[in-house]
Design a protein around this motif. Sequence first.
Motif: not given
Lengths: 330, 330, 330
Positions: B30, B59, B62, B64-65, B68-69, B313-314, B317-318
């Motif tokens: 990323m 939640t 993270s 959804v994004d 999308h990624h 928090a980041e 997502m990963y």
Amino acid sequence: MKRHVIRSQDFTPEFLARIFDRADQFRRMMEHPAESKKLKKRLKGRLINVLFYEPSTRTMASFVDGAHHLGATVFCTADAGLTSSTVKGETFAHTIRMFNGYRPDVLVVRHKEEGRLAEGALLLNKIGSRTHLINAGDGPGQHPTQALLDVYTLHQQLGSVDGVKIMMGGDLLNGRTVRSLAYLLSKYKDVHITFAAPKQLQIGSDILRHLDEHCTEYTCVGEDFRNLLPAQHAVYWTRLQLERIVHEDIETQKKQREELARIQKDCFCIDAAEMALMRPDAILMHPLPINNEVREISLVAEDDPRCVIFLQAENGMYVRMALLDMLVNG
Amino acid sequence: MKRHVIRSQDFTPEFLARIFDRADQFRRMMEHPAESKKLKKRLKGRLINVLFYEPSTRTMASFVDGAHHLGATVFCTADAGLTSSTVKGETFAHTIRMFNGYRPDVLVVRHKEEGRLAEGALLLNKIGSRTHLINAGDGPGQHPTQALLDVYTLHQQLGSVDGVKIMMGGDLLNGRTVRSLAYLLSKYKDVHITFAAPKQLQIGSDILRHLDEHCTEYTCVGEDFRNLLPAQHAVYWTRLQLERIVHEDIETQKKQREELARIQKDCFCIDAAEMALMRPDAILMHPLPINNEVREISLVAEDDPRCVIFLQAENGMYVRMALLDMLVNG
Amino acid sequence: MKRHVIRSQDFTPEFLARIFDRADQFRRMMEHPAESKKLKKRLKGRLINVLFYEPSTRTMASFVDGAHHLGATVFCTADAGLTSSTVKGETFAHTIRMFNGYRPDVLVVRHKEEGRLAEGALLLNKIGSRTHLINAGDGPGQHPTQALLDVYTLHQQLGSVDGVKIMMGGDLLNGRTVRSLAYLLSKYKDVHITFAAPKQLQIGSDILRHLDEHCTEYTCVGEDFRNLLPAQHAVYWTRLQLERIVHEDIETQKKQREELARIQKDCFCIDAAEMALMRPDAILMHPLPINNEVREISLVAEDDPRCVIFLQAENGMYVRMALLDMLVNG
């Protein structure tokens, strides 16, 4: 084929045959990963806007998921009545006109008030819009894509819709699915509809008039509907639309709702006894959701192999995919 | 690896090692535009459905994004409890079954009631579904992807989870993140957990029993937790879950909430003094959100370099990207 | 060009000229299917996050649909104030910081409180974020993309903004569109603004001071605004922002709202008589929605060819597309 999808009366038998073929084809393709990839090209680069003023999971999710399977992009707003400009006093005509300016290929709308969608379609035609409008339910009015999936399920399960004997039961007054389905069935030959409901919730006279005009036979019955169950090819049951029973006095409203819930519970449910009366090759349908408090279709009936309610829901996606595809690609 | 992600107990150490490797890889990709483009191919053509019955930003966003990624398509409904058929009395089992019919590759659900997701997973298995179900929090029950990101953060920041001394503080009774994390930590060697909470909010005996069975050492403390701060590699603090303190009498409920808020404010916050007691190489974690009224982690503590709450928090997502990818691509 | 879009004062005339050119180009491309396909490549692989704490249809839909036309992927949450961690006491700074960690290319936010977006931009700069922040309205503060589309519409319809005589009427105190537009007009030469409003709703002194500093001429009038209508190139009318008239006593609040609605209805509406006073080449604008109870622009006025309100709404999408494109692609 009309530009917009507003009332189930507008579907022609030719259109219905074509849409059912396409829904069949899409279902088959979705079952093979390689084929389902090809589906993604059909609406690639197309934009669908989905605008709901009333709660829904099923209709909204099946439109959005179906559009995604066809490769479209979707903007979807689930509580347009709360978060939108409606709270600032905007008319629906203005909302439609504004969305037209954002150039979606298709605009799918559920509204609280009967007739709003028809107005919207007239407006779009007047201003020469290139956007297709689909009625996803207008209050107590119609729900044409629900009727489509219901007739598609009859066609798929029974081989043909002509000659079908169907009993519709439950809340026939407030349930728009029943209304739209009756309109659509009147296009087929030798259909017989039995309407089974408590007096207060019987089908409206406008529907009966429409059936008379189209020479579709029907019978209206009450609690004694069980006698007629053995004759049916399909039994289509519905939920008491409690949220549409409104009275200015809260106490009266509560009482009216409880009274009707009691009547449905006592006399208008499909349970083991009713299933036993049905033909071995009959099918049991329901537009869902089932109300778990009332259980108009019991857990036992739900588990019977003749109960096709989840297949019916699934068909909703395929028939909506076919509809979107036909509007956009012809 | 199981088909569905419901409880953090189900993760094996091998699975955890693999998912952390993949999360590391995705994070690195990323950071480079050319590499992040490649990521978009991993879930291309896949459909994720995200269904939340309880409020959430972190939640949901993270998932959804992250999806999308990876190039997936997402249908997301944020207030399923309000706008969905739930208001019409539909059971969760019916909702799950219906969504299965729309053929999403993955269904991510947050629900209000403990155990609902486990029921959903059983149902999907029973009907031979190809959809993967992920528990994104089931009321006071579990939140396994939160536990994943917490352990991932420990692994990333401390080099290893084996041998870690961690203090968990705040509302240990109602916070599902603490429960799920404790389950997951019991899979590692030589972990010591200190539970720091007011008596009324101490960790449940089911968790302690689980730790006993898995030979994980623990200590329970109250206001005197500060003595033990210097020994910790990690301090994991949590918000008072006021919304889960419910009493039929509104006045009593209000009093109970105020009383607990006062106790947390007075005795169970991490401020400059507590940071001063922590090791220079320790880390301060929090699942977020921090309640700005109570400030269980003060602004000073938040600015300390040992505070890794935003990185945590980041990481969410990963780790969720890695999970979606492993479920779909293996 | 600045990294974030927070206040309309920050736009330079060069930036405005470039963005209008690009909006023109995008509009032309959208009218040809082959060209509109090319547009889909401009933000391909980009992620836009749209976060709204206040109701909106227009701004949200135009951002989302516009982003889709450019090929971007969008995560959009329409009622962040209800379903997000805000209800758990989270600060906006934490929300912004968290979203930054999910690496959207652009974050579009509407917030209830004036100044929040400016704080958010500072925070993102401080932590070295690569995400662009766009203010989609901050309470009674600003709404810079609305100002952009308003000036774009003047430019498009009148050929030039320099030398324009414009009357702004309605609720000038609470309407942020008027504030943002006045700021932006002060960048052009020889503009004259007439502010027409009841005393209680006249434009704020901060705006007048800003106009003085930038040597922009203005006049403030009341009910006698009709005398000045024949001189205007553009008439920009606005809705009474009833939802911003708040009083702790509900009865008083209701009275205040009714009183103001009455004043607007009686004296500050644009109807056939007012249209008759306007130049044949003048235009009538409104940021929409029009309140259908008050009808500050009557149905007759709405149908007049000089009324460009729907074109104005459409322009909103093109100008927002141009803005997203310039932020991401330069």
